[in-house]
Design a protein around this motif. Structure first.
Motif, PDB file in Angstrom:
ATOM      1  N   ALA A  62      12.815  56.242   4.098  1.00 30.11           N
ATOM      2  CA  ALA A  62      13.131  56.066   2.682  1.00 30.11           C
ATOM      3  C   ALA A  62      13.756  57.322   2.078  1.00 30.11           C
ATOM      4  O   ALA A  62      14.709  57.228   1.288  1.00 30.11           O
ATOM      5  N   GLU A  63      13.234  58.495   2.429  1.00 29.20           N
ATOM      6  CA  GLU A  63      13.689  59.748   1.818  1.00 29.20           C
ATOM      7  C   GLU A  63      14.910  60.342   2.514  1.00 29.20           C
ATOM      8  O   GLU A  63      15.793  60.902   1.867  1.00 29.20           O
ATOM      9  N   PHE A  64      14.960  60.236   3.837  1.00 30.23           N
ATOM     10  CA  PHE A  64      16.037  60.862   4.616  1.00 30.23           C
ATOM     11  C   PHE A  64      17.045  59.850   5.155  1.00 30.23           C
ATOM     12  O   PHE A  64      18.109  60.247   5.629  1.00 30.23           O
ATOM     13  N   GLY A  65      16.702  58.563   5.131  1.00 28.51           N
ATOM     14  CA  GLY A  65      17.575  57.568   5.746  1.00 28.51           C
ATOM     15  C   GLY A  65      17.547  57.595   7.258  1.00 28.51           C
ATOM     16  O   GLY A  65      18.466  57.108   7.919  1.00 28.51           O
ATOM     17  N   GLY A  66      16.468  58.155   7.827  1.00 33.81           N
ATOM     18  CA  GLY A  66      16.346  58.278   9.277  1.00 33.81           C
ATOM     19  C   GLY A  66      16.316  59.735   9.689  1.00 33.81           C
ATOM     20  O   GLY A  66      16.293  60.639   8.837  1.00 33.81           O
ATOM     21  N   VAL A  67      16.310  59.995  10.975  1.00 31.11           N
ATOM     22  CA  VAL A  67      16.264  61.363  11.481  1.00 31.11           C
ATOM     23  C   VAL A  67      17.265  61.537  12.619  1.00 31.11           C
ATOM     24  O   VAL A  67      17.641  60.585  13.291  1.00 31.11           O
ATOM     25  N   ASP A  68      17.687  62.779  12.795  1.00 35.50           N
ATOM     26  CA  ASP A  68      18.585  63.144  13.889  1.00 35.50           C
ATOM     27  C   ASP A  68      17.832  63.815  15.037  1.00 35.50           C
ATOM     28  O   ASP A  68      18.277  63.774  16.185  1.00 35.50           O
ATOM     29  N   ILE A  85      19.875  55.309  18.429  1.00 36.35           N
ATOM     30  CA  ILE A  85      20.671  54.553  19.385  1.00 36.35           C
ATOM     31  C   ILE A  85      21.868  53.915  18.688  1.00 36.35           C
ATOM     32  O   ILE A  85      22.996  53.918  19.222  1.00 36.35           O
ATOM     33  N   ALA A  86      21.649  53.399  17.499  1.00 34.53           N
ATOM     34  CA  ALA A  86      22.742  52.765  16.754  1.00 34.53           C
ATOM     35  C   ALA A  86      23.852  53.762  16.449  1.00 34.53           C
ATOM     36  O   ALA A  86      25.039  53.405  16.454  1.00 34.53           O
ATOM     37  N   ARG A  87      23.479  55.026  16.202  1.00 35.51           N
ATOM     38  CA  ARG A  87      24.482  56.072  15.929  1.00 35.51           C
ATOM     39  C   ARG A  87      24.995  56.713  17.205  1.00 35.51           C
ATOM     40  O   ARG A  87      25.933  57.496  17.168  1.00 35.51           O
ATOM     41  N   ARG A  88      24.313  56.424  18.330  1.00 35.41           N
ATOM     42  CA  ARG A  88      24.615  57.047  19.618  1.00 35.41           C
ATOM     43  C   ARG A  88      24.542  58.575  19.524  1.00 35.41           C
ATOM     44  O   ARG A  88      25.373  59.294  20.063  1.00 35.41           O
ATOM     45  N   GLU A  89      23.499  59.040  18.865  1.00 36.93           N
ATOM     46  CA  GLU A  89      23.320  60.475  18.683  1.00 36.93           C
ATOM     47  C   GLU A  89      21.875  60.761  18.323  1.00 36.93           C
ATOM     48  O   GLU A  89      21.266  60.049  17.530  1.00 36.93           O
ATOM     49  N   GLY A  90      21.324  61.823  18.901  1.00 39.80           N
ATOM     50  CA  GLY A  90      19.976  62.245  18.552  1.00 39.80           C
ATOM     51  C   GLY A  90      19.371  63.096  19.641  1.00 39.80           C
ATOM     52  O   GLY A  90      19.885  63.154  20.775  1.00 39.80           O
ATOM     53  N   ALA A  91      18.284  63.776  19.307  1.00 41.60           N
ATOM     54  CA  ALA A  91      17.578  64.608  20.280  1.00 41.60           C
ATOM     55  C   ALA A  91      16.086  64.527  20.005  1.00 41.60           C
ATOM     56  O   ALA A  91      15.650  64.531  18.848  1.00 41.60           O
ATOM     57  N   ILE A  92      15.309  64.454  21.076  1.00 39.07           N
ATOM     58  CA  ILE A  92      13.850  64.329  20.989  1.00 39.07           C
ATOM     59  C   ILE A  92      13.213  65.375  21.900  1.00 39.07           C
ATOM     60  O   ILE A  92      13.667  65.566  23.040  1.00 39.07           O
ATOM     61  N   VAL A  93      12.179  66.031  21.404  1.00 42.43           N
ATOM     62  CA  VAL A  93      11.387  66.945  22.228  1.00 42.43           C
ATOM     63  C   VAL A  93       9.921  66.547  22.099  1.00 42.43           C
ATOM     64  O   VAL A  93       9.394  66.424  20.987  1.00 42.43           O
ATOM     65  N   HIS A  94       9.276  66.333  23.234  1.00 37.32           N
ATOM     66  CA  HIS A  94       7.836  66.090  23.276  1.00 37.32           C
ATOM     67  C   HIS A  94       7.149  67.376  23.738  1.00 37.32           C
ATOM     68  O   HIS A  94       7.429  67.860  24.836  1.00 37.32           O
ATOM     69  N   VAL A  95       6.288  67.925  22.901  1.00 40.13           N
ATOM     70  CA  VAL A  95       5.576  69.156  23.252  1.00 40.13           C
ATOM     71  C   VAL A  95       4.303  68.780  24.004  1.00 40.13           C
ATOM     72  O   VAL A  95       3.392  68.163  23.444  1.00 40.13           O
TER      73      VAL A  95
END
Length: 265
Positions: free
Chosen positions: A78-84, A131-141
């Motif tokens: 709602a606030e950011f419109g999603g995350v990168d 996935i819809a934007r075909r862009e993003g990065a995830i890190v699991h600590v």
């Protein structure tokens, strides 16, 4: 030795939307500070509000509960419109000492509820937009304990972090072709405020000084080659690098940051 201070370009992550779970203390708080200093729009959460976080969006939520996961994801959308960028830093354990006999059903459930399920559930809600934007990065600590468990008290925690690393690897195979990079980070001992308090308690109970108590912890881990734990800021630097364009070919790997604690290749 004081915590290191790194030079950060104020526009490195300008406009990027970042979610950091467990961002109220320790490595999580350092990661929040790192992204905020680099111009990112940062969201984070904890069970109770904090007053000094530089995050643009703070959500009080219990991520061991599905309702907390839904509340956090909904607020960020709602606030950011999603995350990168997503950094799953939430974790910990309250397991007692005493080996496997002391690890009750509730201890096992609690450790998996804190160290695995929040990442799985949040990814399920937030990654489809990446996935819809075909862009993003995830890190699991995760933790080096998924490779070097301490059987007296950390077996459930180590098993949950091992599951997190395995999940991260599997997710990377699925998301890599879709434009989303996934990595895990496995720290060793980190010099947080909580770690310092533990050293103080050990020094008092043992009738010794903090340097001796700190060395005792390192000895129990089998030694740390650089002679000290990592600082939270050093964990944050690794995470920031991994989600940056400089690491665009780094994907599907577990990155150990333990000062040389693990004694094998």
């Amino acid at each position: 030795m004081n915590a290191p201070v790194f030079s950060v370009h104020p526009d490195e992550f300008a406009g990027r939307r970042v979610l950091v779970t467990g961002g109220s203390k320790g490595a999580g708080a350092a990661i929040v500070r790192r992204f905020a200093a680099a111009g990112a729009r940062v969201a984070t959460e904890a069970r109770s509000a904090v007053s000094d976080s530089p995050a643009e969006l703070f959500v009080a939520a219990d991520l061991t509960q599905e309702s907390g996961i839904s509340a956090l994801a909904g607020k960020v959308q709602a606030e950011f419109g999603g995350v990168d960028i997503i950094v799953h830093c939430l974790g910990g354990s309250a397991a007692p000492g005493g080996g496997f006999r002391a690890a009750t059903e509730n201890v096992w459930q609690d450790d998996f509820s804190l160290n695995l399920w929040p990442a799985v559930r949040l990814d399920r809600l937030l990654v489809p937009a990446m996935i819809a934007r075909r862009e993003g990065a995830i890190v699991h600590v995760a933790s080096i304990q998924h490779r070097l468990p301490l059987h007296d008290s950390t077996t459930p925690y180590a098993a949950a972090k091992a599951a997190l690393v395995s999940y991260s690897k599997s997710l990377s195979k699925e998301l890599g072709p879709l434009g989303v990079r996934v990595n895990s980070v496995s720290p060793g001992w980190i010099r947080t405020d909580a770690a310092d308090r533990m050293v103080e308690r050990l020094a008092r109970s043992g009738g010794t000084d903090e340097a001796t108590a700190r060395q005792g912890i390192m000895d129990a881990l089998g030694g740390i080659s650089i002679g000290r734990p990592a600082w939270p800021e050093e964990i944050a630097e690794l995470v920031a690098f991994l989600v940056s364009p400089r690491a665009s070919a780094i994907h599907g790997a577990d990155h150990v940051i333990d000062g040389g604690t693990i004694p094998v290749v």
